[in-house]
Scaffold this active site. Structure first.
Site, PDB file in Angstrom:
ATOM      1  CB  ALA A  36      28.769   9.360 -21.566  1.00 11.67           C
ATOM      2  CB  THR A  37      25.216   5.650 -23.729  1.00 11.03           C
ATOM      3  OG1 THR A  37      25.389   4.585 -22.784  1.00 11.03           O
ATOM      4  CG2 THR A  37      24.528   5.104 -24.980  1.00 11.03           C
ATOM      5  CG  MET A  40      29.862   3.811 -27.946  1.00 13.84           C
ATOM      6  SD  MET A  40      29.123   2.304 -27.277  1.00 13.84           S
ATOM      7  CE  MET A  40      27.389   2.597 -27.635  1.00 13.84           C
ATOM      8  N   GLY A  42      28.310   9.317 -30.412  1.00 11.59           N
ATOM      9  CA  GLY A  42      28.979  10.386 -31.153  1.00 11.59           C
ATOM     10  C   GLY A  42      30.196   9.891 -31.920  1.00 11.59           C
ATOM     11  CG  LEU A  43      33.756   8.187 -30.002  1.00  8.35           C
ATOM     12  CD1 LEU A  43      34.340   7.148 -29.046  1.00  8.35           C
ATOM     13  CD2 LEU A  43      34.865   9.019 -30.625  1.00  8.35           C
ATOM     14  CG  MET A  44      29.301   4.087 -32.761  1.00  7.59           C
ATOM     15  SD  MET A  44      27.844   3.309 -32.015  1.00  7.59           S
ATOM     16  CE  MET A  44      28.539   1.737 -31.470  1.00  7.59           C
ATOM     17  CD  GLU A  45      25.240  10.766 -34.857  1.00  6.77           C
ATOM     18  OE1 GLU A  45      24.804  11.344 -35.877  1.00  6.77           O
ATOM     19  OE2 GLU A  45      24.924  11.081 -33.690  1.00  6.77           O
ATOM     20  N   GLY A  64      22.861  13.118 -39.444  1.00  7.18           N
ATOM     21  CA  GLY A  64      22.362  11.871 -38.901  1.00  7.18           C
ATOM     22  C   GLY A  64      20.845  11.909 -38.819  1.00  7.18           C
ATOM     23  CG  HIS A  71      27.070   1.640 -24.005  1.00 11.65           C
ATOM     24  ND1 HIS A  71      27.232   2.911 -23.500  1.00 11.65           N
ATOM     25  CD2 HIS A  71      28.298   1.067 -23.938  1.00 11.65           C
ATOM     26  CE1 HIS A  71      28.499   3.090 -23.145  1.00 11.65           C
ATOM     27  NE2 HIS A  71      29.154   1.977 -23.396  1.00 11.65           N
ATOM     28  NE  ARG A 115      26.547  11.445 -40.996  1.00 13.62           N
ATOM     29  CZ  ARG A 115      26.254  12.125 -39.882  1.00 13.62           C
ATOM     30  NH1 ARG A 115      25.872  11.501 -38.795  1.00 13.62           N
ATOM     31  NH2 ARG A 115      26.354  13.444 -39.857  1.00 13.62           N
TER      32      ARG A 115
END
Length: 134
Positions: A36-37, A40, A42-45, A64, A71, A115
């Protein structure tokens, strides 16, 4: 160097193996069983947080404030995905990151993320007082 001892070039990497719970189908963001976008992003954050938060003084954290991400490719269940965040600019308490995500085949996402450094106690009490007024 700045008051928080952060530097351009700081980076971190986080990874997961895509499971059913991580899919667009589960998130309700699409009807397919691929990463799910929102996950993805969330992983970047999380990578961005991990790049700088260990270097902040006690009592400080980040929130953030902006995400601008594309994506680029689908990742199926069972494949490893990782996100990398790198500090590219520091403007007092605002930190700008270059973010990228990859699976075992290719780059699957890229963009930028901002952030903002906060004092946790002040932020939480301000947040709670706003809720009480509502």
């Amino acid at each position: 160097m700045n008051e928080f001892n952060l530097e351009v070039g700081m980076k971190a990497r986080v990874e997961i193996i895509v499971a059913q719970k991580d899919t667009a189908e589960e998130f309700g963001s699409g009807g397919v069983k691929v990463l799910a976008t929102p996950l993805m992003i969330g992983l970047m954050e999380k990578a961005a947080m991990e790049a700088i938060e260990p270097h902040l003084p006690n009592g400080y954290g980040t929130v953030g404030t902006n995400v601008n991400v594309s994506h680029l490719a689908a990742t199926p269940i069972g494949m490893k995905v990782y996100a990398i965040a790198e500090v590219i600019d520091i403007d007092r308490k605002k930190i700008n990151f270059k973010v990228e995500a990859f699976d075992e085949r290719e780059k699957i996402g890229e963009g930028s993320h901002d952030r903002y450094i906060i004092e946790l106690e002040k932020f939480i009490s301000k947040s709670n007082s706003k809720k009480a007024k509502e």
